[in-house]
Design an enzyme around this catalytic site. Sequence first.
Site, short mmCIF file in Angstrom:
data_model
loop_
_atom_site.label_atom_id
_atom_site.label_comp_id
_atom_site.label_asym_id
_atom_site.label_seq_id
_atom_site.Cartn_x
_atom_site.Cartn_y
_atom_site.Cartn_z
N TYR A 126 -29.82 -2.95 11.00
CA TYR A 126 -29.69 -4.42 10.79
C TYR A 126 -30.40 -4.37 9.60
CZ TYR A 126 -32.33 -8.71 10.99
OH TYR A 126 -32.78 -10.00 10.86
N ASP A 165 -25.61 -5.72 11.74
CA ASP A 165 -25.63 -7.09 11.01
C ASP A 165 -26.08 -6.60 9.65
OD1 ASP A 165 -26.37 -9.30 9.85
OD2 ASP A 165 -28.17 -9.72 11.20
N HIS A 283 -25.45 -15.34 16.46
CA HIS A 283 -23.98 -14.42 16.19
C HIS A 283 -23.38 -14.22 17.05
CE1 HIS A 283 -25.96 -12.55 12.37
NE2 HIS A 283 -27.09 -13.23 13.02
#
Length: 622
Positions: A126, A165, A283
């Site tokens: 992330y 991500d 998302h």
Amino acid sequence: MFSILESDIVVLQECKIQRKDLTDDMVLVPGWDAYFSLPKHKKGYSGVAIYTRNATCSPIRAEEGITGVLSPPGSSVRYRDLAELQQIGGYPLPDQLLGGFDEATLDAEGRCVILEFPAFVLLGVYSPASCDQTRADFRKAFFHALDVRVRNLAALGKQVVLTGDLNVTRDIRDSCGIVSALAKADIKVDEYMNGDLRRIFNQQVFDGEVFGSREEGRSEPVLWDLCRDFHPDRSGMYTCWDTRRNTRPANNGSRIDYVLCSSGLRKWVVKADIQPGLMGSDHCPVYAEFADTVVQEDQEQHLLDLMAPPGTFCQGIRAKPWSTADCLAQSARLLPEFSGRMSIKNMFARHSKPSQTLAAQTTKSQNKGDTRQTLAHPDTPPNKTTPTQPQEDQQQSQNQNKQSRSPTSSFSEITILPQKYTQNLPLSAAAKRPAAAPPPAQLRETKKTRTVSATKKGSGAAGPKQSKLSGFFQVRTKGGTACSQSQTNEAADAGSEQTVVATVTEAPARPLLPEPASTRTGTIDNRAVSAPAVNLDSNNERVYDPIEAKELWSGLLGSRQVPLCEHKEACISLRTKKPGMNCGRSFFMCARPLGPSGEKEKDTEWRCGTFIWSSEWSRSLK
């Protein structure tokens, strides 16, 4: 959630939890193992988790962080200082990192979990977002360290899968409306492409558009962008949308979630795509699907043989049953607060029968059909669990039963006794049931009353029971009838003493609800309003229906009138949060979502330009 994704490895980002927030539903998921990286200092921030299906895969090594300066649980030795056979490897050297941030700072926010399988090294990441300029240097230093770690692993000859991500778009195709936004800001496309993270990213992936010469140490790409590789000409392939502006219905978003793999794994992948239809987060999941059989070192092998320690699978069939002994030290199941326990849901899961043999398992596996390995990384934390997999055989059930009977277990062993042994046993709290509600007549007989008396001047006596507040202040005569106000004053002037008796009646939890005899009608603000009449029972006690009372209030207050937008539809009411003179003011605007342009539009199906302050709308009504 896992049953919907139908994956064998699930990677979650932005979990936003602390260790104390972990629950059984998150850790003791039947049939799954979990690995977490949580922030060291910040609360409710960042966080990455990787779940692996025990029936199909088991990592051989696990680490937390990118730089290798963190330590395994229960040890003070850093990952990068472990024995060579215990390391995943590829740790960035001090001279390979950008200045300004040390390794401990880069790995303190819980942004990376690394698992190594015999086939490849998986990085669940992330990356920091570009929310403000104060974090720009940290964001660049983290992304640079991630690129160095991936390249170092590739230099060691290991295959790499990077998913998560990354909070960066590759080019103008990956962001809706970027061309018009750049033109409005007078920024050229090459300037946009040469942004710090975007330039590093495009040098890392194959087919990346790099303006100018490549930087030192990034002369060659190392990873494939699988979704773009399978859909090279697809537009609008976005994975993230702004929920506050409601841009998802118009697909006004950006692509910042990826599944990347090195060249040695590219031929193993048979499918890669996004799942924008799965809701629950800002998302959407991104996944890659691997083939059942792959070619490694010029030999065709079953993928499952390469997804667990040697000897676990034989030609895709599990030869060694899974047990908690297969968990690595980094597994969340081995945390002190979860070790030696099992989920209450797992107690009712269906396990394999003791007589099930390897041949029976082989037949089941062959009849099952497609067993492709899948990688996915949705952003929604798990809130559902799946039943235990058929491959988890009798030994796992026996181990879990032993754990449930251990002294450290928080669950008691359940024993079923014949009825003759339970007749004289006291009922437990769970076995006790509330008595059935008595009939209406019995309800009135079982009412409890309390009497409160006070002495004052005047004469009077206690009258019949009162069921409303106004009756407490009426003066009763000896005969039980209510005196008028003038009679009360006369009695007070006479100087005699009277006793006012107030009787408080505790009504049953569910009062009687007889049918209304009639209704009262009237007008409020030129609107007709009807109210239910008061009902009396056989003892002349007033009985109020809560449903009718609610309808009465609804009729008195009425529905709120809101303005209509250009589409002749009701507006929505919002409140400003932007600092300034209008902060806290409420306003009305069009309820439709924003269009692809991201702005208010006129004469279209998307959000129009209607905007009315609530104070001005109230004045217009008056």
